[in-house]
Design a protein around this motif. Structure first.
Motif, PDB file in Angstrom:
ATOM      1  N   GLU A 252       0.803  -1.223   0.000  1.00  0.00           N
ATOM      2  CA  GLU A 252       0.000   0.000   0.000  1.00  0.00           C
ATOM      3  C   GLU A 252       0.832   1.266   0.000  1.00  0.00           C
ATOM      4  O   GLU A 252       0.304   2.364  -0.146  1.00  0.00           O
ATOM      5  CB  GLU A 252      -0.926   0.001   1.213  1.00  0.00           C
ATOM      6  CG  GLU A 252      -1.968  -1.079   1.129  1.00  0.00           C
ATOM      7  CD  GLU A 252      -3.152  -0.754   2.012  1.00  0.00           C
ATOM      8  OE1 GLU A 252      -3.080   0.205   2.782  1.00  0.00           O
ATOM      9  OE2 GLU A 252      -4.147  -1.471   1.914  1.00  0.00           O
ATOM     10  N   GLY A 253       2.131   1.171   0.173  1.00  0.00           N
ATOM     11  CA  GLY A 253       2.957   2.358   0.142  1.00  0.00           C
ATOM     12  C   GLY A 253       4.152   2.265   1.067  1.00  0.00           C
ATOM     13  O   GLY A 253       4.478   1.203   1.587  1.00  0.00           O
ATOM     14  N   ALA A 280       6.238   3.016  -4.301  1.00  0.00           N
ATOM     15  CA  ALA A 280       4.782   3.186  -4.199  1.00  0.00           C
ATOM     16  C   ALA A 280       4.099   3.039  -5.552  1.00  0.00           C
ATOM     17  O   ALA A 280       2.988   2.523  -5.634  1.00  0.00           O
ATOM     18  CB  ALA A 280       4.453   4.549  -3.594  1.00  0.00           C
ATOM     19  N   MET A 281       4.774   3.495  -6.617  1.00  0.00           N
ATOM     20  CA  MET A 281       4.115   3.558  -7.924  1.00  0.00           C
ATOM     21  C   MET A 281       4.717   2.619  -8.956  1.00  0.00           C
ATOM     22  O   MET A 281       4.081   2.289  -9.944  1.00  0.00           O
ATOM     23  CB  MET A 281       4.160   5.003  -8.439  1.00  0.00           C
ATOM     24  CG  MET A 281       3.176   5.289  -9.556  1.00  0.00           C
ATOM     25  SD  MET A 281       1.464   5.021  -9.011  1.00  0.00           S
ATOM     26  CE  MET A 281       0.609   4.974 -10.603  1.00  0.00           C
ATOM     27  N   VAL A 310       2.209  14.032  -6.450  1.00  0.00           N
ATOM     28  CA  VAL A 310       3.347  14.059  -7.368  1.00  0.00           C
ATOM     29  C   VAL A 310       2.996  13.219  -8.590  1.00  0.00           C
ATOM     30  O   VAL A 310       2.078  12.384  -8.539  1.00  0.00           O
ATOM     31  CB  VAL A 310       4.643  13.534  -6.701  1.00  0.00           C
ATOM     32  CG1 VAL A 310       5.054  14.415  -5.541  1.00  0.00           C
ATOM     33  CG2 VAL A 310       4.484  12.090  -6.240  1.00  0.00           C
ATOM     34  N   PRO A 311       3.701  13.430  -9.733  1.00  0.00           N
ATOM     35  CA  PRO A 311       3.367  12.687 -10.951  1.00  0.00           C
ATOM     36  C   PRO A 311       3.390  11.183 -10.744  1.00  0.00           C
ATOM     37  O   PRO A 311       4.133  10.657  -9.918  1.00  0.00           O
ATOM     38  CB  PRO A 311       4.469  13.130 -11.925  1.00  0.00           C
ATOM     39  CG  PRO A 311       4.858  14.478 -11.454  1.00  0.00           C
ATOM     40  CD  PRO A 311       4.763  14.416  -9.954  1.00  0.00           C
ATOM     41  N   GLY A 312       2.572  10.507 -11.530  1.00  0.00           N
ATOM     42  CA  GLY A 312       2.482   9.054 -11.423  1.00  0.00           C
ATOM     43  C   GLY A 312       1.359   8.603 -10.524  1.00  0.00           C
ATOM     44  O   GLY A 312       1.182   7.407 -10.295  1.00  0.00           O
ATOM     45  N   GLY A 313       0.586   9.569  -9.987  1.00  0.00           N
ATOM     46  CA  GLY A 313      -0.539   9.182  -9.140  1.00  0.00           C
ATOM     47  C   GLY A 313      -0.145   8.844  -7.725  1.00  0.00           C
ATOM     48  O   GLY A 313      -0.792   8.027  -7.067  1.00  0.00           O
ATOM     49  N   VAL A 314       0.938   9.440  -7.228  1.00  0.00           N
ATOM     50  CA  VAL A 314       1.374   9.182  -5.858  1.00  0.00           C
ATOM     51  C   VAL A 314       1.016  10.370  -4.974  1.00  0.00           C
ATOM     52  O   VAL A 314       1.261  11.521  -5.333  1.00  0.00           O
ATOM     53  CB  VAL A 314       2.897   8.938  -5.794  1.00  0.00           C
ATOM     54  CG1 VAL A 314       3.375   8.818  -4.351  1.00  0.00           C
ATOM     55  CG2 VAL A 314       3.252   7.679  -6.564  1.00  0.00           C
ATOM     56  N   GLY A 315       0.408  10.088  -3.831  1.00  0.00           N
ATOM     57  CA  GLY A 315       0.138  11.112  -2.843  1.00  0.00           C
ATOM     58  C   GLY A 315       1.174  11.031  -1.735  1.00  0.00           C
ATOM     59  O   GLY A 315       1.491   9.945  -1.253  1.00  0.00           O
ATOM     60  N   VAL A 316       1.748  12.178  -1.363  1.00  0.00           N
ATOM     61  CA  VAL A 316       2.719  12.227  -0.269  1.00  0.00           C
ATOM     62  C   VAL A 316       2.048  12.955   0.890  1.00  0.00           C
ATOM     63  O   VAL A 316       1.661  14.121   0.761  1.00  0.00           O
ATOM     64  CB  VAL A 316       4.009  12.956  -0.690  1.00  0.00           C
ATOM     65  CG1 VAL A 316       5.022  12.918   0.447  1.00  0.00           C
ATOM     66  CG2 VAL A 316       4.589  12.324  -1.948  1.00  0.00           C
TER      67      VAL A 316
END
Length: 468
Positions: A252-253, A280-281, A310-316
């Motif tokens: 999940e990350g 993550a991605m 951030v690009p690629g569909g990742v949430g920080v």
């Protein structure tokens, strides 16, 4: 000829590109470099390589592309080698994936070579990049903007499978080899098209730089090699730093410790962020220096709760002392239903963990119980229990207090990240909250000297990580 063979063999040995008897897919476009590559590998008889010729028709130049495919097929047949050919609509891929023609072609080629290698059980795929390609790639990435990772350019081995045995040769050495061997090859008309940045670098920039240093291509190739060596060291440092700062890594990350990150040098932090996004991605596509700086700003911010995409569909997500990198499409674990506990036993929790209930004798020291365990007076907290996730407005009368307190305030005091609050089980008896698992027990259900029957509850997480 012997000099070229000796250089390639020495380079291949130094970088362990081949093992005698290997099956190797040779990427042959039909151009000068790949024809030379095939001939050189055939000539290295001591390696006893089993070669497979592979060609991808990009369908970009009509009859010329088809002619290249026939030429390579005939070349393989003349050498008695198996041939694997395929057509791809690179232009359509470029439009569909919003890629440049160059990037779309590269993706299509590598995917094709991977399939051929799998089909033939090949350990390696040999590519025809040489020292001048190395210099062009370094300049290309420098113009676009890159750090050590990008400027180290092409490694002798990439992704475990792709090898570049000709990186030790210059373009002039390859041309001399072809002439000396009398080898025919195809000329790709698109290589003269200066609409492509790489071609402008080859035909315009490098000739200009030659005026300052006649050996510019060789020097740039050496620079790329030195940077590649530094990159290996830095990647090892980043690997160790990631182990120090990672609190959790699952499907999940990735969860990183803010305090640990801030102890690392800035350059190491940047590499950790890139690693976390990739984990993550599965890709770093679209991630730029600007995004890395944004992540570092989030880590260094005095604000305890922040979020950036951030690009690629990742949430920080920054939540107190933790930073989570999570793919946007990965759903969090939710309490869909209430869990009813009828009595002693083992009950599954939504996160894959479990709650274990036992009737026991009162422990000698309740104060030393770990956070994942709690004891209750069964007469004051009778079954059935209801276990569910946190809801706004939930309150508990904490042990040792006379009044009630919002569970939300407990989470804030304990610096529980917002995303984790919904995973904390809440235990109710007779509609009264008796345990915020891992954080507070209820005063009313406490064990006293008058307690006749004691129940011990324990939460076991799927990750083995403590609740607090």
């Amino acid at each position: 000829m012997r000099s070229v063979h000796a250089k390639v063999l020495a380079f291949s040995t130094e970088h362990s590109l081949f093992t005698p008897g290997d099956t190797v897919v040779v990427a042959v476009s039909g151009g000068a470099d790949s024809v030379a590559l095939l001939d050189i590998l055939i000539s290295l008889s001591d390696l006893r390589l089993n070669l497979v010729v592979a060609h991808l028709n990009h369908s970009l130049r009509g009859a010329e592309s088809d002619g290249d495919e026939r030429f390579v097929a005939d070349l393989a047949a003349s050498r008695g080698l198996p041939f694997a050919g395929e057509k791809a609509d690179v232009r359509a891929l470029s439009i569909r994936e919003r890629l440049s023609l160059e990037d779309a072609g590269r993706r299509a080629r590598y995917e094709f070579f991977d399939r051929v290698a799998t089909q033939y059980g090949a350990r390696s795929v040999a590519l025809a990049h040489h020292a001048d390609d190395q210099a062009e790639t370094l300049l290309l990435r420098l113009l676009r903007g890159a750090g050590v990772t990008g400027l180290s350019a092409m490694a002798p081995r990439r992704d475990g499978r792709f090898v570049r045995p000709l990186l030790t040769l210059s373009r002039s050495e390859i041309e001399g080899y072809l002439h000396g061997r009398g080898l025919r090859f195809r000329i790709d008309s698109s290589n003269a098209d200066t609409a492509f940045l790489r071609n402008r670098i080859r035909h315009e920039l490098i000739p200009h730089l030659v005026r300052f240093n006649p050996e510019i291509s060789r020097r740039l190739a050496v620079t790329a090699d030195l940077l590649a060596v530094d990159e290996e060291v830095l990647e090892t440092v980043a690997d160790e730093a990631l182990k120090r700062t990672a609190r959790e890594h699952s499907g999940e990350g990735v969860i990183l410790d803010v305090a640990g990150l801030l102890r690392e040098p800035r350059g190491v932090r940047y590499r950790i962020y890139r690693r976390a996004v990739a984990l993550a991605m599965g890709t770093l596509r679209g991630l730029s220096y600007k995004h890395v700086l944004q992540i570092d700003g989030l880590v260094r911010s005095p604000k305890p709760n922040l979020h950036i995409p951030v690009p690629g569909g990742v949430g920080v997500v920054r939540a107190y002392g933790l930073v989570t990198f999570k793919a946007a499409g990965v759903a969090g674990i939710e309490w869909e239903d209430e869990l009813i506990i009828e009595g002693p036993g083992c009950y599954p929790l939504p996160d894959g963990g479990e709650m274990v209930i036992d009737v026991v004798s009162p422990p000698a020291d309740l104060v030393t119980l770990p956070s994942e365990r709690a004891c209750f007076d069964l007469d004051c907290a009778p079954f059935p229990w209801v276990v569910r996730g946190f809801r706004p407005g939930d309150r508990i009368n904490p042990l040792g207090m006379t009044g009630t307190k919002k569970v939300k305030d407990i989470f804030i005091d304990e610096k529980v990240p917002r995303e984790r609050r919904r995973l904390v089980p809440l235990v109710f008896s007779n509609s009264e909250l008796v345990w915020v698992c891992g954080y507070r027990t209820g005063h009313h259900a406490r064990v006293t000297e008058k307690t006749v029957c004691t129940v011990l509850a324990e939460v076991r997480t799927s990750t083995g990580i403590a609740l607090k």
